[in-house]
Structures are given as C-alpha cells and as structure tokens.
Design an enzyme around this catalytic site. Structure first.
Site, PDB file in Angstrom:
ATOM      1  N   GLY A  44      33.529  41.065  37.933  1.00 56.49           N
ATOM      2  CA  GLY A  44      33.387  39.783  37.274  1.00 56.49           C
ATOM      3  C   GLY A  44      34.659  39.311  36.619  1.00 56.49           C
ATOM      4  O   GLY A  44      35.739  39.844  36.843  1.00 56.49           O
ATOM      5  N   GLU A  52      32.215  46.538  30.626  1.00 53.02           N
ATOM      6  CA  GLU A  52      32.955  47.443  31.521  1.00 53.02           C
ATOM      7  C   GLU A  52      33.807  48.396  30.706  1.00 53.02           C
ATOM      8  O   GLU A  52      34.037  48.176  29.514  1.00 53.02           O
ATOM      9  CB  GLU A  52      33.828  46.636  32.489  1.00 53.02           C
ATOM     10  CG  GLU A  52      33.003  45.975  33.575  1.00 53.02           C
ATOM     11  CD  GLU A  52      33.848  45.294  34.635  1.00 53.02           C
ATOM     12  OE1 GLU A  52      35.085  45.357  34.558  1.00 53.02           O
ATOM     13  OE2 GLU A  52      33.246  44.693  35.537  1.00 53.02           O
ATOM     14  N   HIS A  83      42.529  52.802  41.892  1.00 49.68           N
ATOM     15  CA  HIS A  83      41.107  52.974  41.584  1.00 49.68           C
ATOM     16  C   HIS A  83      40.719  54.370  42.067  1.00 49.68           C
ATOM     17  O   HIS A  83      41.133  54.777  43.147  1.00 49.68           O
ATOM     18  CB  HIS A  83      40.283  51.905  42.311  1.00 49.68           C
ATOM     19  CG  HIS A  83      38.900  51.788  41.770  1.00 49.68           C
ATOM     20  ND1 HIS A  83      37.909  52.690  42.079  1.00 49.68           N
ATOM     21  CD2 HIS A  83      38.346  50.901  40.919  1.00 49.68           C
ATOM     22  CE1 HIS A  83      36.802  52.348  41.437  1.00 49.68           C
ATOM     23  NE2 HIS A  83      37.039  51.258  40.729  1.00 49.68           N
ATOM     24  N   ARG A  90      39.905  56.293  34.293  1.00 45.50           N
ATOM     25  CA  ARG A  90      40.239  55.961  35.675  1.00 45.50           C
ATOM     26  C   ARG A  90      41.479  56.705  36.201  1.00 45.50           C
ATOM     27  O   ARG A  90      41.429  57.338  37.246  1.00 45.50           O
ATOM     28  CB  ARG A  90      40.480  54.459  35.719  1.00 45.50           C
ATOM     29  CG  ARG A  90      40.677  53.869  37.055  1.00 45.50           C
ATOM     30  CD  ARG A  90      40.910  52.372  36.908  1.00 45.50           C
ATOM     31  NE  ARG A  90      39.683  51.629  36.940  1.00 45.50           N
ATOM     32  CZ  ARG A  90      39.602  50.322  37.234  1.00 45.50           C
ATOM     33  NH1 ARG A  90      40.663  49.631  37.498  1.00 45.50           N
ATOM     34  NH2 ARG A  90      38.447  49.716  37.263  1.00 45.50           N
ATOM     35  N   HIS A 130      45.002  49.529  43.919  1.00 49.19           N
ATOM     36  CA  HIS A 130      44.015  48.497  43.586  1.00 49.19           C
ATOM     37  C   HIS A 130      44.647  47.225  43.056  1.00 49.19           C
ATOM     38  O   HIS A 130      44.266  46.129  43.459  1.00 49.19           O
ATOM     39  CB  HIS A 130      43.060  49.094  42.548  1.00 49.19           C
ATOM     40  CG  HIS A 130      41.886  48.242  42.226  1.00 49.19           C
ATOM     41  ND1 HIS A 130      41.045  47.738  43.203  1.00 49.19           N
ATOM     42  CD2 HIS A 130      41.382  47.800  41.038  1.00 49.19           C
ATOM     43  CE1 HIS A 130      40.080  47.032  42.617  1.00 49.19           C
ATOM     44  NE2 HIS A 130      40.283  47.032  41.316  1.00 49.19           N
ATOM     45  N   ARG A 161      46.166  47.575  33.681  1.00 50.25           N
ATOM     46  CA  ARG A 161      45.331  46.386  33.524  1.00 50.25           C
ATOM     47  C   ARG A 161      43.952  46.731  32.978  1.00 50.25           C
ATOM     48  O   ARG A 161      43.309  47.689  33.437  1.00 50.25           O
ATOM     49  CB  ARG A 161      45.176  45.723  34.901  1.00 50.25           C
ATOM     50  CG  ARG A 161      44.292  44.528  34.930  1.00 50.25           C
ATOM     51  CD  ARG A 161      44.062  44.110  36.371  1.00 50.25           C
ATOM     52  NE  ARG A 161      43.255  45.073  37.078  1.00 50.25           N
ATOM     53  CZ  ARG A 161      42.093  44.804  37.670  1.00 50.25           C
ATOM     54  NH1 ARG A 161      41.632  43.578  37.671  1.00 50.25           N
ATOM     55  NH2 ARG A 161      41.411  45.731  38.294  1.00 50.25           N
TER      56      ARG A 161
HETATM   57  C1  LIG Z   1      38.024  45.079  45.829  1.00 45.44           C
HETATM   58  C2  LIG Z   1      38.579  44.363  44.625  1.00 45.44           C
HETATM   59  C3  LIG Z   1      37.802  44.185  43.491  1.00 45.44           C
HETATM   60  C4  LIG Z   1      38.326  43.509  42.383  1.00 45.44           C
HETATM   61  N1  LIG Z   1      37.504  43.275  41.310  1.00 45.44           N
HETATM   62  C5  LIG Z   1      37.965  42.484  40.292  1.00 45.44           C
HETATM   63  C6  LIG Z   1      37.089  42.065  39.252  1.00 45.44           C
HETATM   64  O1  LIG Z   1      35.892  42.387  39.228  1.00 45.44           O
HETATM   65  N2  LIG Z   1      37.619  41.281  38.263  1.00 45.44           N
HETATM   66  C7  LIG Z   1      38.932  40.883  38.225  1.00 45.44           C
HETATM   67  O2  LIG Z   1      39.355  40.173  37.302  1.00 45.44           O
HETATM   68  N3  LIG Z   1      39.767  41.268  39.218  1.00 45.44           N
HETATM   69  C8  LIG Z   1      39.320  42.031  40.257  1.00 45.44           C
HETATM   70  N4  LIG Z   1      40.164  42.375  41.266  1.00 45.44           N
HETATM   71  C9  LIG Z   1      41.544  41.879  41.238  1.00 45.44           C
HETATM   72  C10 LIG Z   1      41.568  40.399  41.549  1.00 45.44           C
HETATM   73  O3  LIG Z   1      40.661  40.127  42.599  1.00 45.44           O
HETATM   74  C11 LIG Z   1      42.961  39.911  41.963  1.00 45.44           C
HETATM   75  O4  LIG Z   1      43.936  40.411  41.100  1.00 45.44           O
HETATM   76  C12 LIG Z   1      43.034  38.389  41.920  1.00 45.44           C
HETATM   77  O5  LIG Z   1      41.954  37.858  42.633  1.00 45.44           O
HETATM   78  C13 LIG Z   1      44.350  37.881  42.494  1.00 45.44           C
HETATM   79  O6  LIG Z   1      44.263  36.487  42.659  1.00 45.44           O
HETATM   80  P1  LIG Z   1      45.495  35.677  43.258  1.00 45.44           P
HETATM   81  O7  LIG Z   1      45.046  34.272  43.376  1.00 45.44           O
HETATM   82  O8  LIG Z   1      46.705  35.967  42.484  1.00 45.44           O
HETATM   83  O9  LIG Z   1      45.741  36.331  44.699  1.00 45.44           O
HETATM   84  P2  LIG Z   1      44.757  36.417  45.958  1.00 45.44           P
HETATM   85  O10 LIG Z   1      43.369  36.109  45.585  1.00 45.44           O
HETATM   86  O11 LIG Z   1      45.014  37.712  46.619  1.00 45.44           O
HETATM   87  O12 LIG Z   1      45.282  35.240  46.903  1.00 45.44           O
HETATM   88  C14 LIG Z   1      46.504  35.370  47.596  1.00 45.44           C
HETATM   89  C15 LIG Z   1      46.630  34.229  48.566  1.00 45.44           C
HETATM   90  O13 LIG Z   1      47.941  34.233  49.114  1.00 45.44           O
HETATM   91  C16 LIG Z   1      47.866  34.103  50.520  1.00 45.44           C
HETATM   92  N5  LIG Z   1      49.085  34.669  51.105  1.00 45.44           N
HETATM   93  C17 LIG Z   1      49.586  35.918  50.989  1.00 45.44           C
HETATM   94  N6  LIG Z   1      50.749  36.012  51.654  1.00 45.44           N
HETATM   95  C18 LIG Z   1      51.002  34.794  52.196  1.00 45.44           C
HETATM   96  C19 LIG Z   1      52.048  34.240  52.993  1.00 45.44           C
HETATM   97  N7  LIG Z   1      53.118  34.956  53.385  1.00 45.44           N
HETATM   98  N8  LIG Z   1      51.960  32.961  53.380  1.00 45.44           N
HETATM   99  C20 LIG Z   1      50.884  32.190  53.028  1.00 45.44           C
HETATM  100  N9  LIG Z   1      49.870  32.665  52.266  1.00 45.44           N
HETATM  101  C21 LIG Z   1      49.939  33.945  51.851  1.00 45.44           C
HETATM  102  C22 LIG Z   1      46.583  34.816  50.884  1.00 45.44           C
HETATM  103  O14 LIG Z   1      46.144  34.440  52.174  1.00 45.44           O
HETATM  104  C23 LIG Z   1      45.691  34.304  49.754  1.00 45.44           C
HETATM  105  O15 LIG Z   1      45.249  32.994  50.062  1.00 45.44           O
HETATM  106  C24 LIG Z   1      39.660  43.055  42.389  1.00 45.44           C
HETATM  107  C25 LIG Z   1      40.448  43.241  43.514  1.00 45.44           C
HETATM  108  C26 LIG Z   1      39.923  43.878  44.630  1.00 45.44           C
HETATM  109  C27 LIG Z   1      40.787  44.036  45.846  1.00 45.44           C
END
Ligand SMILES: Cc1cc2nc3c(=O)[nH]c(=O)nc-3n(C[C@H](O)[C@H](O)[C@H](O)COP(=O)(O)OP(=O)(O)OC[C@H]3O[C@@H](n4cnc5c(N)ncnc54)[C@H](O)[C@@H]3O)c2cc1C
Length: 529
Positions: free
Chosen positions: A51, A117, A245, A292, A354, A389
């Site tokens: 979440g 959490e 993780h 963790r 993670h 984090r």
């Molecule tokens: C399994 C899992 C569970 C998680 N659970 C939680 C949780 O419960 N709560 C929480 O706060 N966080 C959680 N996290 C962490 C969190 O999801 C991420 O840190 C956060 O969503 C990152 O968001 P962002 O927008 O920075 O990047 P992302 O959501 O990763 O978006 C990156 C974007 O960049 C694009 N991209 C990448 N490279 C390129 C390129 N060269 N050219 C064009 N586009 C590109 C991708 O396609 C994507 O659209 C979790 C992560 C994972 C993997």
C-alpha cells in the site's frame, strides 16, 4: 525525425503519471510521456502490494517522520522526510482519491482502512486489497486520458538525454551550464530513434532491481534512468544502498514474486531444504521475526555456505488450511498455479533486490544538477530513504515529488525551447547488423550474477574489486557491441544495466562503513540494522 513538447516525462509509473496530471491542468501546455513498455501501466508501481503510507487516525506527520528517519539509519534527510509527511496525506486525498478516484479499502462504517507494517509505529497504510499499485497506476492513467494536451507514447525507449554542450552543434554552449533539452527515444515499432525536444525533461524511469539475479522488480527496472542521468553529468548519490527483500518466490515461472513478510508475522518459519531451522543461530533474540535485512543476510549466508538454491518458508505447519487461504489469498493462488500448495507444503524462497534507495541527486523540487532536468520517484534521491527505506513510503514519494516537480516547472512560465537545427539527429548510418539475442541474454545474466554474488547482501573489498574488474571489462564489450549493432530495446537496456551496475559497485567499494542496507563484512562500521 523530431517531436517538440513543452514537458517530456520519461516513465509512466506513479511518479511520472502524477507529474503529468498536475502539469496537464494548464491546457495550453503540451506534455509527452514515453514508456518503454507496451502497456502504460507496466512499471514497478503496478506491482506494489502492501500500500501507500499516509498519516493514520491516532497518528501525526511528526511520528511518520520519526519512523522514516529511524529506518533510514541516520542517512535520511530530515527536511525531505518532513515534506513527504506534510504534503503526502493531502495529495493522497486530492489526487488519488479525488482526481483519480482510487477506491482504497474502507472499514464497514465507511472510513478509510489503515493497515500497519513493520517499523511503522501506527496503522497508516492505505491499500486496495493486495494490489494497491495496480489500482493507483491504472486510475492515474485513466485520468490522464481525459486530457487532450497529454500524449502517452508506449513502446518508446529513451536511449540518451539530449544535453548541451554534449549534443549541441554550437561549440560556444560549452561555456554554459549543462542543460537538458529532451531525449533521443527509440520507437520500437518503427525501429528508429526520434529526437523528443522539450523545454523541461522529467526523469521518472524507476529503479534497477533487474541488475540482480534475484529481484522482485519487473523486467523494465534496469537502471535506464540512472545510467542516462549519470552519462549526462548529473550528480548521483547513495548508489550502494540497495534494499533486499528476504523472501521472494524461487519457483520456475514465479521467480521474484513477493512472499509478504506477513507470512513470518503469522508464525511462518524458515528451514534449509534438508529441514534445519536456522534463524535462531543468526538472531537468537528474534528468531524468524528478525528485521528484514538480518533475515535476508541469514538466508543468503546459508545459500552461499551450503550451496542451497533456496530455503523453505513453512506456514502450513502453523496455520490451518482455511486460515491460510483467508489471510494470504493472492500468495496462495499464485503458488498453487505453480504447483505449490502452501496449505500442505513449504514455499521455496530466496532474498531478492527490491528497492534502490540511492539515485540521481535532487533538491526538494526534484531539480537535478543538470539545468531543466528533473528526477522523481525511485530513480531519484531526494534524501527520504537514507540508507534504508521504510515500507510503503516509495509510492508516496513518487506522488509528492511528481507534484512538486510539476509545480516548479509550471512556476517557470514559458520554457526555453531548443531549435531542432541545433541538435543533430541520431546517427544510425552503416548499422545493419541486428543484435544477437543470445549475446544480450548472456551478458545480462553475467551482470546479474556478478551483482548478486559480489555486490549483493554481503559485500567485501575482495568481492567488490572482482565485481568492478568484471563489470568494467563487460562494459567495454557492451559498448562496442552497442556502437556496431542496430538498436533494440534489449540492447539499450543492457547498456544501461551495465552502467547502473558499475555505479552501484563503485559506490559500495568506496563506502567501507556498514549502514542500513549496505553491509560489508570486512570493515568496521555502524551495526547493520
Ligand atoms: C513487487 C513490489 C512491491 C512493492 N510494494 C510496494 C508497496 O507496497 N508500497 C510502496 O510504497 N512501494 C512498493 N514498492 C516500490 C514501489 O512500487 C516503487 O518504488 C515505485 O512504484 C516506483 O515508482 P516510479 O514511478 O518511480 O517508477 P516505476 O513505477 O518503476 O515506473 C518507471 C517507468 O519508467 C519506464 N522506463 C524505464 N526505463 C525507460 C526507458 N529507457 N525509456 C522509457 N521508459 C522507461 C517504465 O516503463 C515505467 O513506465 C514495491 C515494488 C515492487 C517491485
């Protein structure tokens, strides 16, 4: 070929989409989002389960800041944590619930349901079942579709940022600060590179879990944004802090799927494949409920010392069949689809990379050290997470800094556009040979194994030196491969990945002190948390 836009956003996860939504309020402003994925929702954000943090009922922003700083092991920037805690809850209400209409779970009397959490002193996590990230990203993208001034370009991989003086035709730009004017973007369907020229560029390209052999991250988390920013001359910090993780599924076809820490919270116990319970030997006071990092390192140690490919997490001896299915419906269903019935047998698990706590340095508005280049979300490091984090804070960080970067850009008024004639087109002439997928696959595997074994949970001078030697050598090979072969998304990712891996390995080598999720077993330092 070139396109012009007021603001270019690289990445479509929570950070990029939040920035776009704020910027789109001015209908005169043109916003272009590019994502390498075919589906705009595909991102790390989409897979977030637990979440998004906010301030709960008997809670306060000050308490949230305290918990963030405590998890950050002395390296979180207090002012950044305060921004998150002060501005986040309002944005959750205004943007996610209000504008995007995310239906967070509620109690039977209609109030928001706050989950609790690890390491949070209060219940304060909003969720949509155990698929919160998906609900958020899909709602944000649906909201963006309502704006005719927003264009989302899918299957478009950013190759390089366009920066002056590096890409300028005019040599006199060398006397001006490094400035970003967009990016070269590989359009996968047409197999060509187009210049996306922009007055401001926001890097929201996410993390780098995929540079490790075991990770919870989906395939796009290759460190592309980090590598592009680094090459452009932007300052990068805290690269050594990669959070692992402890328990990701280790079954072919299901690798990396997160097995929530709540399974241990409910009494689940860890065993070696030959049936030996081992956590008491590593953490006598906590046993299987150790923090963790401690659990992740213990599992890693067992795997390295004894050659196990995984360890086992047993919940079926502790909870009834009905209780397991009720408490962990997604984990139960996912494992069952892979022929693991967790109500009858233990779950094979491994620790997995993670979250990237470091990244492109930014100030409180998401500004990097390169003019007109912003970085937000997991690719950036504004200081919130420090050396480790706090769970569920990263989605909120993407929302808050997405909004801040957008507001900062909006406050600038008309943005300085570059003349297309001043920027050379991408040089592709003479590159006829297609990239060999076998070479790309093999090189990527080499990066992942090198990072896993030498720059993973337990680091030492010797392992890091070996990693850097191997990665530097590989980098040279990949660079010449890249310069002599026709581009595709995988080759671009491979080049970014090896450079991101070098950034992490170099930072880990330079920092001899264990702190938070950076653990060195051959030097003295702060006690590992
Ligand atoms: C399994 C899992 C569970 C998680 N659970 C939680 C949780 O419960 N709560 C929480 O706060 N966080 C959680 N996290 C962490 C969190 O999801 C991420 O840190 C956060 O969503 C990152 O968001 P962002 O927008 O920075 O990047 P992302 O959501 O990763 O978006 C990156 C974007 O960049 C694009 N991209 C990448 N490279 C390129 C390129 N060269 N050219 C064009 N586009 C590109 C991708 O396609 C994507 O659209 C979790 C992560 C994972 C993997």
């Amino acid at each position: 070929m070139s396109s012009q836009t007021d603001v270019l956003i690289i990445g479509c996860g929570i950070a990029g989409a939040s920035a776009a939504l704020r910027l789109a309020q001015d209908r005169e402003r043109q916003i272009t989002l590019v994502t390498r994925a075919a589906d705009p929702a595909e991102s790390n954000s989409r897979y977030a389960q637990g979440g998004i943090v906010t301030v709960g009922e008997k809670d306060s922003a000050a308490l949230l800041v305290k918990d963030i700083l405590s998890a950050g092991a002395g390296l979180s920037l207090p002012s950044a944590a305060r921004i998150l805690a002060d501005e986040g809850p309002n944005l959750v209400r205004e943007v996610l619930i209000g504008a995007a209409g995310v239906a967070f779970d509620r109690t039977s009397d209609g109030r928001l349901a706050y989950g609790r959490e690890a390491a949070h002193s209060r219940p304060r996590i909003l969720h949509v079942g155990d698929a919160t990230g998906r609900a958020i990203v899909e709602a944000l993208i649906a909201a963006l579709r309502q704006y005719s001034n927003v264009r989302i370009v899918t299957s478009a991989t950013a190759v390089d940022l366009i920066t002056f003086p590096h890409h300028a035709r005019n040599p006199l730009t060398v006397y001006r600060p490094i400035t970003c004017y967009g990016a070269y973007v590989f359009e996968q369907p047409r197999r060509t590179v187009r210049r996306y020229l922009a007055g401001a560029t926001i890097l929201a390209a996410g993390g780098l879990g995929r540079i490790y052999r075991h990770t919870t991250n989906p395939e796009g988390a290759r460190g592309d944004g980090l590598a592009m920013a680094y090459r452009s001359g932007a300052r990068v910090i805290n690269g050594e802090y990669v959070q692992f993780h402890p328990t990701a599924l280790a079954v072919p076809g299901g690798e990396g799927f997160l097995i929530s820490e709540a399974v241990r919270g409910e009494g689940g116990r860890l065993f070696t494949p030959d049936g030996r319970a081992f956590m008491a030997a590593y953490a006598p006071q906590w046993g299987d409920l150790a923090p963790r990092d401690v659990v992740a390192r213990a599992i890693h140690h067992e795997m390295v010392e004894c050659g196990y490919p995984y360890v086992l997490l047993d919940i079926h001896s502790v909870l009834s069949r009905d209780r397991i299915r009720e408490r962990f419906p997604t984990i139960y269903a996912r494992c069952l689809a892979l022929d693991i019935d967790i109500t009858r047998q233990p779950i094979p698990v491994v620790p997995a990379a993670h979250y990237f706590c470091g990244g492109v340095w930014t100030d409180e508005w998401g500004r990097t050290t390169v003019e007109q280049l912003y970085a937000i979300g997991e690719v950036a490091c504004a200081g919130v997470h420090g050396a480790n984090r706090l769970a569920s804070t990263s989605l909120l960080e993407g929302l808050v800094w997405g909004d801040r970067a957008a507001r900062h850009i909006a406050a600038q008024g008309v943005l300085p556009m570059v003349d297309p004639d001043d920027v050379p087109p991408w040089e592709e002439a003479g590159l006829e040979e297609d990239a060999d997928p076998a070479l790309i696959w093999r090189d990527m595997r080499t990066i992942q194994y090198t990072m896993w074994h030498y720059v993973g949970l337990v680091r030492s001078t010797r392992r890091l030196a070996r990693a850097l030697r191997d990665l530097n050598h590989l980098n040279q090979d990949i660079d010449s491969f890249y310069r002599t072969t026709r581009l595709n998304d995988a080759l671009i990712g491979l080049r970014h990945s090896v450079q991101a891996a070098r950034i992490v390995a170099e930072a880990a080598q330079h920092n001899r002190q264990s702190r938070g999720c950076h653990y060195r077993d051959d030097t003295k330092g702060a006690a590992p948390v």
